[in-house]
Structures are given as structure tokens and as C-alpha cells.
Design a protein around this motif. Structure first.
Motif, PDB file in Angstrom:
ATOM      1  N   MET A 143      17.933   1.189 -39.326  1.00  0.00           N
ATOM      2  CA  MET A 143      17.121   0.092 -38.804  1.00  0.00           C
ATOM      3  C   MET A 143      17.778  -0.584 -37.597  1.00  0.00           C
ATOM      4  SD  MET A 143      14.446   0.329 -40.598  1.00  0.00           S
ATOM      5  CE  MET A 143      13.532  -1.154 -40.140  1.00  0.00           C
ATOM      6  N   LYS A 144      19.049  -0.312 -37.360  1.00  0.00           N
ATOM      7  CA  LYS A 144      19.752  -0.808 -36.181  1.00  0.00           C
ATOM      8  C   LYS A 144      19.852   0.283 -35.111  1.00  0.00           C
ATOM      9  CE  LYS A 144      20.825  -5.112 -36.999  1.00  0.00           C
ATOM     10  NZ  LYS A 144      20.400  -6.190 -36.084  1.00  0.00           N
ATOM     11  N   ASN A 145      18.883   1.181 -35.121  1.00  0.00           N
ATOM     12  CA  ASN A 145      18.754   2.224 -34.094  1.00  0.00           C
ATOM     13  C   ASN A 145      19.831   3.293 -34.151  1.00  0.00           C
ATOM     14  OD1 ASN A 145      16.487   0.845 -33.172  1.00  0.00           O
ATOM     15  ND2 ASN A 145      17.670  -0.317 -31.661  1.00  0.00           N
ATOM     16  N   ASN A 199      39.413  -5.664 -24.421  1.00  0.00           N
ATOM     17  CA  ASN A 199      40.743  -5.058 -24.466  1.00  0.00           C
ATOM     18  C   ASN A 199      40.867  -4.039 -25.601  1.00  0.00           C
ATOM     19  OD1 ASN A 199      41.645  -6.626 -22.291  1.00  0.00           O
ATOM     20  ND2 ASN A 199      42.193  -8.344 -23.640  1.00  0.00           N
ATOM     21  N   ASP A 200      40.202  -4.319 -26.715  1.00  0.00           N
ATOM     22  CA  ASP A 200      40.326  -3.452 -27.883  1.00  0.00           C
ATOM     23  C   ASP A 200      39.119  -2.527 -28.003  1.00  0.00           C
ATOM     24  OD1 ASP A 200      42.698  -4.737 -28.561  1.00  0.00           O
ATOM     25  OD2 ASP A 200      41.634  -6.275 -29.733  1.00  0.00           O
ATOM     26  N   ASP A 201      39.388  -1.270 -28.390  1.00  0.00           N
ATOM     27  CA  ASP A 201      38.304  -0.344 -28.662  1.00  0.00           C
ATOM     28  C   ASP A 201      37.624  -0.738 -29.970  1.00  0.00           C
ATOM     29  OD1 ASP A 201      39.069   1.024 -26.421  1.00  0.00           O
ATOM     30  OD2 ASP A 201      40.291   2.481 -27.528  1.00  0.00           O
ATOM     31  N   ARG A 202      36.366  -0.385 -30.087  1.00  0.00           N
ATOM     32  CA  ARG A 202      35.615  -0.694 -31.287  1.00  0.00           C
ATOM     33  C   ARG A 202      35.177   0.584 -31.983  1.00  0.00           C
ATOM     34  NH1 ARG A 202      31.530  -5.871 -30.358  1.00  0.00           N
ATOM     35  NH2 ARG A 202      33.140  -7.406 -29.876  1.00  0.00           N
ATOM     36  N   PHE A 203      35.081   0.502 -33.316  1.00  0.00           N
ATOM     37  CA  PHE A 203      34.601   1.634 -34.099  1.00  0.00           C
ATOM     38  C   PHE A 203      33.137   1.405 -34.463  1.00  0.00           C
ATOM     39  CE2 PHE A 203      39.157   2.025 -34.675  1.00  0.00           C
ATOM     40  CZ  PHE A 203      39.339   3.401 -34.605  1.00  0.00           C
ATOM     41  N   TYR A 204      32.387   2.503 -34.426  1.00  0.00           N
ATOM     42  CA  TYR A 204      30.959   2.452 -34.745  1.00  0.00           C
ATOM     43  C   TYR A 204      30.643   3.457 -35.853  1.00  0.00           C
ATOM     44  CZ  TYR A 204      29.879  -0.465 -30.695  1.00  0.00           C
ATOM     45  OH  TYR A 204      29.811  -1.510 -29.808  1.00  0.00           O
ATOM     46  N   TYR A 205      29.705   3.070 -36.711  1.00  0.00           N
ATOM     47  CA  TYR A 205      29.250   3.950 -37.792  1.00  0.00           C
ATOM     48  C   TYR A 205      27.857   4.488 -37.467  1.00  0.00           C
ATOM     49  CZ  TYR A 205      32.959   2.860 -41.139  1.00  0.00           C
ATOM     50  OH  TYR A 205      34.164   2.756 -41.786  1.00  0.00           O
ATOM     51  N   SER A 206      27.635   5.747 -37.806  1.00  0.00           N
ATOM     52  CA  SER A 206      26.319   6.364 -37.681  1.00  0.00           C
ATOM     53  C   SER A 206      26.122   7.355 -38.832  1.00  0.00           C
ATOM     54  CB  SER A 206      26.178   7.073 -36.328  1.00  0.00           C
ATOM     55  OG  SER A 206      27.192   8.050 -36.174  1.00  0.00           O
ATOM     56  N   TRP A 207      24.946   7.946 -38.897  1.00  0.00           N
ATOM     57  CA  TRP A 207      24.660   8.914 -39.952  1.00  0.00           C
ATOM     58  C   TRP A 207      25.478  10.192 -39.737  1.00  0.00           C
ATOM     59  CZ3 TRP A 207      19.374   9.627 -42.600  1.00  0.00           C
ATOM     60  CH2 TRP A 207      18.843   8.392 -42.963  1.00  0.00           C
ATOM     61  N   GLN A 238      12.092   2.923 -34.935  1.00  0.00           N
ATOM     62  CA  GLN A 238      12.223   3.635 -36.192  1.00  0.00           C
ATOM     63  C   GLN A 238      10.951   4.412 -36.523  1.00  0.00           C
ATOM     64  OE1 GLN A 238      12.967   0.380 -35.762  1.00  0.00           O
ATOM     65  NE2 GLN A 238      15.209   0.545 -35.790  1.00  0.00           N
ATOM     66  N   TYR A 239       9.799   3.791 -36.256  1.00  0.00           N
ATOM     67  CA  TYR A 239       8.525   4.454 -36.529  1.00  0.00           C
ATOM     68  C   TYR A 239       8.402   5.727 -35.691  1.00  0.00           C
ATOM     69  CZ  TYR A 239       3.495   4.990 -37.343  1.00  0.00           C
ATOM     70  OH  TYR A 239       2.253   5.476 -37.704  1.00  0.00           O
ATOM     71  N   GLU A 252      -1.833  -2.521 -39.241  1.00  0.00           N
ATOM     72  CA  GLU A 252      -1.980  -3.831 -38.639  1.00  0.00           C
ATOM     73  C   GLU A 252      -1.536  -3.791 -37.182  1.00  0.00           C
ATOM     74  OE1 GLU A 252       0.022  -6.757 -40.922  1.00  0.00           O
ATOM     75  OE2 GLU A 252      -0.727  -6.020 -42.830  1.00  0.00           O
ATOM     76  N   PRO A 253      -1.931  -4.752 -36.368  1.00  0.00           N
ATOM     77  CA  PRO A 253      -1.489  -4.778 -34.971  1.00  0.00           C
ATOM     78  C   PRO A 253       0.029  -4.716 -34.859  1.00  0.00           C
ATOM     79  CG  PRO A 253      -3.225  -6.385 -35.329  1.00  0.00           C
ATOM     80  CD  PRO A 253      -2.858  -5.842 -36.688  1.00  0.00           C
ATOM     81  N   MET A 254       0.501  -3.935 -33.902  1.00  0.00           N
ATOM     82  CA  MET A 254       1.918  -3.692 -33.747  1.00  0.00           C
ATOM     83  C   MET A 254       2.655  -4.911 -33.239  1.00  0.00           C
ATOM     84  SD  MET A 254       3.910  -0.734 -31.567  1.00  0.00           S
ATOM     85  CE  MET A 254       2.344  -0.336 -30.906  1.00  0.00           C
ATOM     86  N   GLU A 255       3.817  -5.161 -33.849  1.00  0.00           N
ATOM     87  CA  GLU A 255       4.685  -6.224 -33.375  1.00  0.00           C
ATOM     88  C   GLU A 255       5.923  -5.565 -32.798  1.00  0.00           C
ATOM     89  OE1 GLU A 255       5.574  -8.814 -36.580  1.00  0.00           O
ATOM     90  OE2 GLU A 255       3.512  -8.937 -37.266  1.00  0.00           O
ATOM     91  N   THR A 256       6.288  -5.858 -31.609  1.00  0.00           N
ATOM     92  CA  THR A 256       7.456  -5.244 -30.984  1.00  0.00           C
ATOM     93  C   THR A 256       8.700  -5.977 -31.417  1.00  0.00           C
ATOM     94  OG1 THR A 256       7.137  -6.654 -29.056  1.00  0.00           O
ATOM     95  CG2 THR A 256       6.183  -4.430 -28.977  1.00  0.00           C
ATOM     96  N   SER A 257       9.030  -5.800 -32.706  1.00  0.00           N
ATOM     97  CA  SER A 257      10.207  -6.463 -33.261  1.00  0.00           C
ATOM     98  C   SER A 257      11.223  -5.432 -33.650  1.00  0.00           C
ATOM     99  CB  SER A 257       9.817  -7.292 -34.494  1.00  0.00           C
ATOM    100  OG  SER A 257       9.260  -6.457 -35.481  1.00  0.00           O
ATOM    101  N   GLN A 258      12.446  -5.849 -33.805  1.00  0.00           N
ATOM    102  CA  GLN A 258      13.542  -4.999 -34.261  1.00  0.00           C
ATOM    103  C   GLN A 258      14.110  -5.579 -35.535  1.00  0.00           C
ATOM    104  OE1 GLN A 258      14.442  -2.126 -32.973  1.00  0.00           O
ATOM    105  NE2 GLN A 258      12.950  -2.240 -31.313  1.00  0.00           N
ATOM    106  N   ALA A 259      14.744  -4.702 -36.334  1.00  0.00           N
ATOM    107  CA  ALA A 259      15.339  -5.164 -37.598  1.00  0.00           C
ATOM    108  C   ALA A 259      16.449  -6.142 -37.298  1.00  0.00           C
ATOM    109  CB  ALA A 259      15.875  -3.983 -38.391  1.00  0.00           C
ATOM    110  N   GLN A 260      16.485  -7.205 -38.066  1.00  0.00           N
ATOM    111  CA  GLN A 260      17.536  -8.199 -37.893  1.00  0.00           C
ATOM    112  C   GLN A 260      18.614  -7.995 -38.937  1.00  0.00           C
ATOM    113  OE1 GLN A 260      17.516 -10.338 -35.345  1.00  0.00           O
ATOM    114  NE2 GLN A 260      15.666  -9.288 -34.643  1.00  0.00           N
TER     115      GLN A 260
END
Length: 260
Positions: A143-145, A199-207, A238-239, A252-260
Motif C-alpha cells: 500500500m506504500k507503493n 549523511n547516512d544511507d537508509r535501508f528500504y524493505y520491499s517484497w 495499487q489498483y 464508486e467515484p475514484m478518489e486519488t488518495s494514497q494509503a496513509q
């Protein structure tokens, strides 16, 4: 969710589709099955050895190194690997319902199930707890792309009173499950990214590859939207990932929202 045949570990077949003992043998030279040659029998045995080795090495659901398959199933003879891998893949699929997925340019393999996902109610208590946590983590990432910073993931879990440094009453050692178990089983991928201006590298999680093979993003999207009381079409990215460009006019009418 885990596949149905992950609840037990099968035993390799030794028949490999050979004719039944009840069939009437035909004379040599007639139209029909020819007697097996010593070479055929040797290859059959190597296929059986390979299938058995794949099943044994996949018990912990970790990726399987090609070098370990060659060592344990083929006695170190890597030249025969290309000749028998096809029958091995067919045997695992046709007999056991597994798919052998190639990783890292033919150096590593992952054994995943082809069967429909099992209900979480079919799992024992230990697996049920682990996969509930896994489903939550993968759902959040989706849900966070598809990619989230490590700290963002822990912040999300902290809102649910699930903390990395604390033993959770239901999930147990959450830190170990996420940073070790799920990574080793290829459900998650953790990569370091350089962030400009920091300054610091960041780690990211994905599938991970196993998650991509075993879990349904459609089921995750629909489950989360049902929980939130919103139609799935509200989440455009996501859809589209699940349904492509299809848009249900009855929604229903589409809402251009993203998961919070």
C-alpha cells in the motif's frame, strides 16, 4: 499465506511416470515402450536424487544454492545438471505441486508452491502467528507503493504496539522475524539506498521473490480496502498494479488518495 502443500513435506516419487506393473509387456522391436537402457536408469536415479535433495534443502524455505544441488545430488558432476534440471522441474510440478524458481542468474533456486493459498485457519498456532505478521508487513509495503524505509516500517508497527526491541505477546520476537527469518526465506528484501542530502544511507524493505510468487496482491488490496471501508479503486497505484488499466464502472467515484 503459505500454500497448502507447505503444511507437510512430501517424499520424492520413484516411479517418474513409468508404466504400471499390471501392463502387458510388449516384445522388443514392437510399437510401444522400449526397455530402459542403463543410461536411462542412471539419469532417472539422478532425477530422483535431485528431487529428494531439493525437497530436503527447502524445509526451512531458504533459497537453495546450485552448488549444493550439484554436490549433494550429482556427486559434484555439474556437467549433468543442465540435462536433468528439466525433468526435475517437471517432477516437482506434476507430482508435488511445486515450482522451482531460478534466482541470481542460475546460481540459486527457490521452491514455491503452485497450489492455491491455504486458509490461515489450517495452520498450526506457530505458523498462524508468523504469517499474520508477515501479511501485515507485506500489506503495508504494497500500500506504500512497494518500498518503505526501514524506520517507516517500524513506526507503522509501533502504532499497533508491535516494537522491534520488545517481545510481543502474540508474535514473539518480531525483530528476529522481520530482520532475519522473513529475509532468509525471501519474503522480504532489505536494500541500502543512498539518499541525496543525507549523511547516512537508509535501508528500504520491499517484497521478496517468494512473496511475489506465493501471495496475491489482489487479495491483500481487497482485504485492506474492506477493513478501511473503501473501494479498491480509491487507491489508483495499487489498483492498477492488480487490475491493470481496467476500471469497474460500477465502483464508486475514484478518489486519488494514497494509503496513509
Amino acid at each position: 499465506m503459505p500454500r497448502r502443500n507447505e503444511l507437510s513435506q512430501p517424499t520424492p516419487s520413484t516411479s517418474r511416470g513409468r508404466p504400471s506393473q499390471q501392463q502387458t509387456p510388449q516384445p522388443f522391436g514392437s510399437q510401444g515402450t522400449q526397455p530402459a537402457t542403463p543410461v536411462d536408469s542412471e539419469l532417472d536415479q539422478l532425477v530422483i536424487n535431485m528431487v529428494r535433495t531439493v525437497l530436503n534443502l527447502s524445509v526451512n524455505k531458504h533459497p537453495i544454492k546450485k552448488s549444493d544441488l550439484v554436490k549433494n545430488a550429482l556427486g559434484g558432476n555439474g556437467r549433468i545438471f543442465a540435462k536433468i534440471i528439466g525433468p526435475v522441474v517437471a517432477e516437482l510440478s506434476d507430482v508435488y505441486g511445486y515450482k522451482l524458481v531460478e534466482m541470481e542468474h542460475n546460481k540459486t533456486y527457490l521452491l514455491v508452491s503452485n497450489l492455491p493459498c491455504a486458509s490461515i485457519l489450517e495452520l498450526n498456532e506457530d505458523y498462524r502467528r508468523k504469517y499474520t505478521l508477515l501479511y501485515m508487513v507485506l500489506g503495508y509495503i504494497f500500500m506504500k507503493n512497494g518500498s518503505v524505509p526501514e524506520q517507516g516500517l517500524w513506526d507503522f508497527l509501533a502504532k499497533l504496539n508491535i516494537k522491534e526491541e520488545e517481545h510481543h505477546v502474540y508474535f514473539g520476537n518480531v525483530g528476529k522475524l522481520i530482520t532475519e527469518t522473513f529475509l532468509k526465506q525471501a519474503y522480504l528484501v532489505r536494500v541500502k539506498q543512498v539518499v541525496e542530502g543525507m549523511n547516512d544511507d537508509r535501508f528500504y524493505y520491499s517484497w521478496g521473490l517468494r512473496a511475489e510468487q506465493e501471495l496475491s496482491k489482489k487479495d491483500i488490496l481487497e482485504s485492506i480496502c474492506k477493513l478501511l471501508g473503501k473501494p479498491s479503486i480509491c487507491y489508483v497505484t495499487q489498483y492498477t498494479a492488480v487490475y491493470g488499466d481496467r476500471m469497474n464502472t460500477d465502483d464508486e467515484p475514484m478518489e486519488t488518495s494514497q494509503a496513509q
